[in-house]
Design a protein around this motif. Structure first.
Motif, PDB file in Angstrom:
ATOM      1  N   ALA A 129       4.875 -67.905 -53.583  1.00  0.00           N
ATOM      2  CA  ALA A 129       5.010 -66.631 -52.882  1.00  0.00           C
ATOM      3  C   ALA A 129       6.067 -66.787 -51.796  1.00  0.00           C
ATOM      4  O   ALA A 129       6.023 -67.724 -50.999  1.00  0.00           O
ATOM      5  CB  ALA A 129       3.674 -66.227 -52.268  1.00  0.00           C
ATOM      6  N   LEU A 130       7.051 -65.901 -51.767  1.00  0.00           N
ATOM      7  CA  LEU A 130       8.130 -65.986 -50.790  1.00  0.00           C
ATOM      8  C   LEU A 130       7.674 -65.428 -49.453  1.00  0.00           C
ATOM      9  O   LEU A 130       7.165 -64.297 -49.378  1.00  0.00           O
ATOM     10  CB  LEU A 130       9.354 -65.213 -51.291  1.00  0.00           C
ATOM     11  CG  LEU A 130       9.936 -65.710 -52.631  1.00  0.00           C
ATOM     12  CD1 LEU A 130      11.117 -64.845 -53.046  1.00  0.00           C
ATOM     13  CD2 LEU A 130      10.347 -67.176 -52.523  1.00  0.00           C
ATOM     14  N   ASN A 131       7.843 -66.218 -48.396  1.00  0.00           N
ATOM     15  CA  ASN A 131       7.464 -65.792 -47.039  1.00  0.00           C
ATOM     16  C   ASN A 131       6.011 -65.349 -46.971  1.00  0.00           C
ATOM     17  O   ASN A 131       5.658 -64.456 -46.199  1.00  0.00           O
ATOM     18  CB  ASN A 131       8.379 -64.664 -46.567  1.00  0.00           C
ATOM     19  CG  ASN A 131       9.838 -65.073 -46.549  1.00  0.00           C
ATOM     20  OD1 ASN A 131      10.175 -66.170 -46.117  1.00  0.00           O
ATOM     21  ND2 ASN A 131      10.712 -64.209 -47.045  1.00  0.00           N
ATOM     22  N   ASP A 132       5.173 -65.989 -47.797  1.00  0.00           N
ATOM     23  CA  ASP A 132       3.733 -65.692 -47.817  1.00  0.00           C
ATOM     24  C   ASP A 132       3.430 -64.236 -48.156  1.00  0.00           C
ATOM     25  O   ASP A 132       2.377 -63.709 -47.777  1.00  0.00           O
ATOM     26  CB  ASP A 132       3.076 -66.056 -46.473  1.00  0.00           C
ATOM     27  CG  ASP A 132       3.170 -67.538 -46.187  1.00  0.00           C
ATOM     28  OD1 ASP A 132       3.474 -68.297 -47.118  1.00  0.00           O
ATOM     29  OD2 ASP A 132       2.949 -67.929 -45.033  1.00  0.00           O
ATOM     30  N   GLN A 133       4.328 -63.574 -48.862  1.00  0.00           N
ATOM     31  CA  GLN A 133       4.086 -62.188 -49.238  1.00  0.00           C
ATOM     32  C   GLN A 133       3.171 -62.131 -50.457  1.00  0.00           C
ATOM     33  O   GLN A 133       3.045 -63.082 -51.226  1.00  0.00           O
ATOM     34  CB  GLN A 133       5.409 -61.484 -49.556  1.00  0.00           C
ATOM     35  CG  GLN A 133       6.341 -61.361 -48.375  1.00  0.00           C
ATOM     36  CD  GLN A 133       5.740 -60.537 -47.241  1.00  0.00           C
ATOM     37  OE1 GLN A 133       5.310 -59.405 -47.459  1.00  0.00           O
ATOM     38  NE2 GLN A 133       5.697 -61.111 -46.054  1.00  0.00           N
ATOM     39  N   ALA A 134       2.558 -60.965 -50.673  1.00  0.00           N
ATOM     40  CA  ALA A 134       1.661 -60.792 -51.810  1.00  0.00           C
ATOM     41  C   ALA A 134       2.435 -60.853 -53.123  1.00  0.00           C
ATOM     42  O   ALA A 134       3.562 -60.359 -53.214  1.00  0.00           O
ATOM     43  CB  ALA A 134       0.917 -59.459 -51.688  1.00  0.00           C
ATOM     44  N   LEU A 135       1.823 -61.445 -54.124  1.00  0.00           N
ATOM     45  CA  LEU A 135       2.423 -61.518 -55.454  1.00  0.00           C
ATOM     46  C   LEU A 135       2.116 -60.224 -56.205  1.00  0.00           C
ATOM     47  O   LEU A 135       0.968 -59.783 -56.281  1.00  0.00           O
ATOM     48  CB  LEU A 135       1.854 -62.716 -56.213  1.00  0.00           C
ATOM     49  CG  LEU A 135       2.122 -64.075 -55.568  1.00  0.00           C
ATOM     50  CD1 LEU A 135       1.331 -65.175 -56.276  1.00  0.00           C
ATOM     51  CD2 LEU A 135       3.606 -64.408 -55.568  1.00  0.00           C
ATOM     52  N   HIS A 136       3.164 -59.618 -56.763  1.00  0.00           N
ATOM     53  CA  HIS A 136       3.034 -58.306 -57.410  1.00  0.00           C
ATOM     54  C   HIS A 136       3.487 -58.394 -58.854  1.00  0.00           C
ATOM     55  O   HIS A 136       4.440 -59.119 -59.171  1.00  0.00           O
ATOM     56  CB  HIS A 136       3.870 -57.262 -56.643  1.00  0.00           C
ATOM     57  CG  HIS A 136       3.582 -55.857 -57.044  1.00  0.00           C
ATOM     58  ND1 HIS A 136       4.113 -55.292 -58.181  1.00  0.00           N
ATOM     59  CD2 HIS A 136       2.820 -54.893 -56.467  1.00  0.00           C
ATOM     60  CE1 HIS A 136       3.686 -54.041 -58.295  1.00  0.00           C
ATOM     61  NE2 HIS A 136       2.904 -53.790 -57.273  1.00  0.00           N
ATOM     62  N   GLU A 137       2.841 -57.639 -59.730  1.00  0.00           N
ATOM     63  CA  GLU A 137       3.134 -57.699 -61.164  1.00  0.00           C
ATOM     64  C   GLU A 137       4.582 -57.360 -61.498  1.00  0.00           C
ATOM     65  O   GLU A 137       5.107 -57.793 -62.527  1.00  0.00           O
ATOM     66  CB  GLU A 137       2.218 -56.741 -61.941  1.00  0.00           C
ATOM     67  CG  GLU A 137       0.751 -57.077 -61.884  1.00  0.00           C
ATOM     68  CD  GLU A 137       0.010 -56.369 -60.764  1.00  0.00           C
ATOM     69  OE1 GLU A 137      -1.222 -56.300 -60.826  1.00  0.00           O
ATOM     70  OE2 GLU A 137       0.691 -55.900 -59.811  1.00  0.00           O
ATOM     71  N   SER A 138       5.243 -56.589 -60.653  1.00  0.00           N
ATOM     72  CA  SER A 138       6.601 -56.141 -60.958  1.00  0.00           C
ATOM     73  C   SER A 138       7.665 -57.189 -60.638  1.00  0.00           C
ATOM     74  O   SER A 138       8.820 -57.036 -61.057  1.00  0.00           O
ATOM     75  CB  SER A 138       6.912 -54.853 -60.176  1.00  0.00           C
ATOM     76  OG  SER A 138       6.877 -55.108 -58.773  1.00  0.00           O
ATOM     77  N   GLN A 139       7.301 -58.253 -59.916  1.00  0.00           N
ATOM     78  CA  GLN A 139       8.308 -59.233 -59.537  1.00  0.00           C
ATOM     79  C   GLN A 139       8.630 -60.175 -60.684  1.00  0.00           C
ATOM     80  O   GLN A 139       7.821 -60.384 -61.595  1.00  0.00           O
ATOM     81  CB  GLN A 139       7.867 -60.011 -58.299  1.00  0.00           C
ATOM     82  CG  GLN A 139       6.740 -60.999 -58.516  1.00  0.00           C
ATOM     83  CD  GLN A 139       6.264 -61.589 -57.210  1.00  0.00           C
ATOM     84  OE1 GLN A 139       5.662 -60.903 -56.378  1.00  0.00           O
ATOM     85  NE2 GLN A 139       6.538 -62.883 -57.020  1.00  0.00           N
ATOM     86  N   GLU A 140       9.838 -60.720 -60.658  1.00  0.00           N
ATOM     87  CA  GLU A 140      10.286 -61.622 -61.708  1.00  0.00           C
ATOM     88  C   GLU A 140       9.583 -62.977 -61.567  1.00  0.00           C
ATOM     89  O   GLU A 140       9.683 -63.629 -60.528  1.00  0.00           O
ATOM     90  CB  GLU A 140      11.793 -61.830 -61.625  1.00  0.00           C
ATOM     91  CG  GLU A 140      12.367 -62.724 -62.716  1.00  0.00           C
ATOM     92  CD  GLU A 140      12.222 -62.138 -64.104  1.00  0.00           C
ATOM     93  OE1 GLU A 140      12.211 -62.929 -65.067  1.00  0.00           O
ATOM     94  OE2 GLU A 140      12.130 -60.896 -64.227  1.00  0.00           O
ATOM     95  N   PRO A 141       8.865 -63.415 -62.597  1.00  0.00           N
ATOM     96  CA  PRO A 141       8.161 -64.704 -62.510  1.00  0.00           C
ATOM     97  C   PRO A 141       9.148 -65.867 -62.394  1.00  0.00           C
ATOM     98  O   PRO A 141      10.170 -65.894 -63.084  1.00  0.00           O
ATOM     99  CB  PRO A 141       7.398 -64.778 -63.832  1.00  0.00           C
ATOM    100  CG  PRO A 141       7.330 -63.379 -64.327  1.00  0.00           C
ATOM    101  CD  PRO A 141       8.582 -62.711 -63.851  1.00  0.00           C
ATOM    102  N   GLN A 142       8.803 -66.811 -61.535  1.00  0.00           N
ATOM    103  CA  GLN A 142       9.599 -68.027 -61.376  1.00  0.00           C
ATOM    104  C   GLN A 142       8.649 -69.218 -61.225  1.00  0.00           C
ATOM    105  O   GLN A 142       8.625 -69.877 -60.186  1.00  0.00           O
ATOM    106  CB  GLN A 142      10.537 -67.911 -60.177  1.00  0.00           C
ATOM    107  CG  GLN A 142      11.591 -66.816 -60.320  1.00  0.00           C
ATOM    108  CD  GLN A 142      12.535 -66.741 -59.136  1.00  0.00           C
ATOM    109  OE1 GLN A 142      12.151 -66.981 -57.988  1.00  0.00           O
ATOM    110  NE2 GLN A 142      13.780 -66.417 -59.413  1.00  0.00           N
ATOM    111  N   PRO A 143       7.878 -69.508 -62.276  1.00  0.00           N
ATOM    112  CA  PRO A 143       6.880 -70.581 -62.165  1.00  0.00           C
ATOM    113  C   PRO A 143       7.522 -71.952 -62.038  1.00  0.00           C
ATOM    114  O   PRO A 143       8.593 -72.207 -62.588  1.00  0.00           O
ATOM    115  CB  PRO A 143       6.111 -70.452 -63.489  1.00  0.00           C
ATOM    116  CG  PRO A 143       7.096 -69.851 -64.440  1.00  0.00           C
ATOM    117  CD  PRO A 143       7.917 -68.898 -63.604  1.00  0.00           C
ATOM    118  N   VAL A 144       6.860 -72.819 -61.308  1.00  0.00           N
ATOM    119  CA  VAL A 144       7.327 -74.201 -61.154  1.00  0.00           C
ATOM    120  C   VAL A 144       6.299 -75.195 -61.680  1.00  0.00           C
ATOM    121  O   VAL A 144       6.667 -76.297 -62.091  1.00  0.00           O
ATOM    122  CB  VAL A 144       7.653 -74.512 -59.677  1.00  0.00           C
ATOM    123  CG1 VAL A 144       8.833 -73.690 -59.197  1.00  0.00           C
ATOM    124  CG2 VAL A 144       6.446 -74.269 -58.770  1.00  0.00           C
TER     125      VAL A 144
END
Length: 278
Positions: free
Chosen positions: A93-108
């Motif tokens: 999560a970037l800057n501790d923001q909520a994860l949303h279904e519309s965002q581009e997945p970038q799994p590590v």
């Protein structure tokens, strides 16, 4: 309408069995699901909770049980499929923001990478007949040594050593959801699955140190030991889609606390039994 759950021994399946909404559901193991297709006669919804643990070491199509199951369902136009996925698909999560279904997945994480590969392959196969639920950190009463999640490790340590050890800052906030609550929401979704991706979590970030405190409070004794103050993997799930589609509200901090207290109290009784005080 007939609903089948594949993965009958999983923590989530056990919680589903205990709900009144699932009295008419059928629960089967992954071997039975792949042994033949007779179990699909008259089925309208399949919820898969089975997963090949070998995929945690790296993704291979040949090891993906979910794709094999989907191939059986693909020609059956009347059958809808619900896939249990993970918040790890999103990546950090970037800057501790909520994860949303519309965002581009970038799994590590390897698990998240594999789940994303499966999600995309399943979408190609099943299209509008596929519902994907991306779940947060699901917890319940788990003491098995094969389970390596936050709660299982904490409960085992508290039972055996009367302490919880954190190798991170106790201020790191994560999204935790009791398995009983998840099961009630999955039952609601399975009754009327809609196409798309839906987050399932509490919708709030709770400090890991606070979780430990509540478990200790319910247990009635013990200590919290912090061995590292690293800040990492803070996240919470945005629950807007699940709320608007299914009326799923997320969870309050007080409700989460009550579940943790109950787990701690149950562990206390387990400790008494082990010491011969039953």
């Amino acid at each position: 309408m007939s609903i089948v759950v594949v993965g009958d021994t999983s923590l989530i399946a056990q919680a589903l069995r205990q709900g009144g909404q699932t009295a008419g559901w059928r629960f089967i193991g992954h071997r039975e699901a792949l042994a033949g297709s007779a179990w699909l006669d008259g089925v309208s919804q399949v919820l898969n909770l089975a997963y090949n643990p070998a995929l945690r070491n790296g993704y291979e199509h040949a090891l993906d049980f979910e794709l094999a199951l989907a191939r059986r369902i693909e020609p059956l136009a009347q059958v809808r499929y619900i896939m249990a996925s993970s918040r790890l698909v999103y990546g950090p999560a970037l800057n501790d923001q909520a994860l949303h279904e519309s965002q581009e997945p970038q799994p590590v994480a390897t698990y998240g990478i594999g789940k994303l590969i499966t999600e995309r392959a399943m979408t190609q196969m099943l299209g509008e007949r596929l519902t994907i639920v991306r779940m947060s950190n699901i917890f319940g009463y788990e003491l098995e040594h094969t389970r390596r999640n936050f709660f299982a490790i904490a409960l085992r340590s508290l039972l055996g050593e009367q302490r919880i050890v954190l190798d991170m800052s106790p201020f790191v906030e994560r999204d935790f959801l009791p398995v009983e609550i998840l099961a009630s929401w999955l039952a609601r979704i399975a009754e009327n699955p809609q196409p798309g991706i839906f987050n399932l979590g509490s919708g709030i970030g709770t400090p890991t140190g606070r979780i430990a405190q509540w478990l200790l409070e319910g247990f009635g004794r013990g200590e919290l030991l912090v061995t590292n103050l690293r800040e990492f993997d803070a996240f919470r799930l945005d629950m807007g889609a699940a709320r608007s589609t299914y009326g799923i509200p997320g969870l309050t901090s007080n409700a989460l606390r009550q579940h943790c207290l109950a787990l701690g109290a149950r562990l206390h009784e387990e400790s008494r039994l082990l010491q011969g005080y039953a």
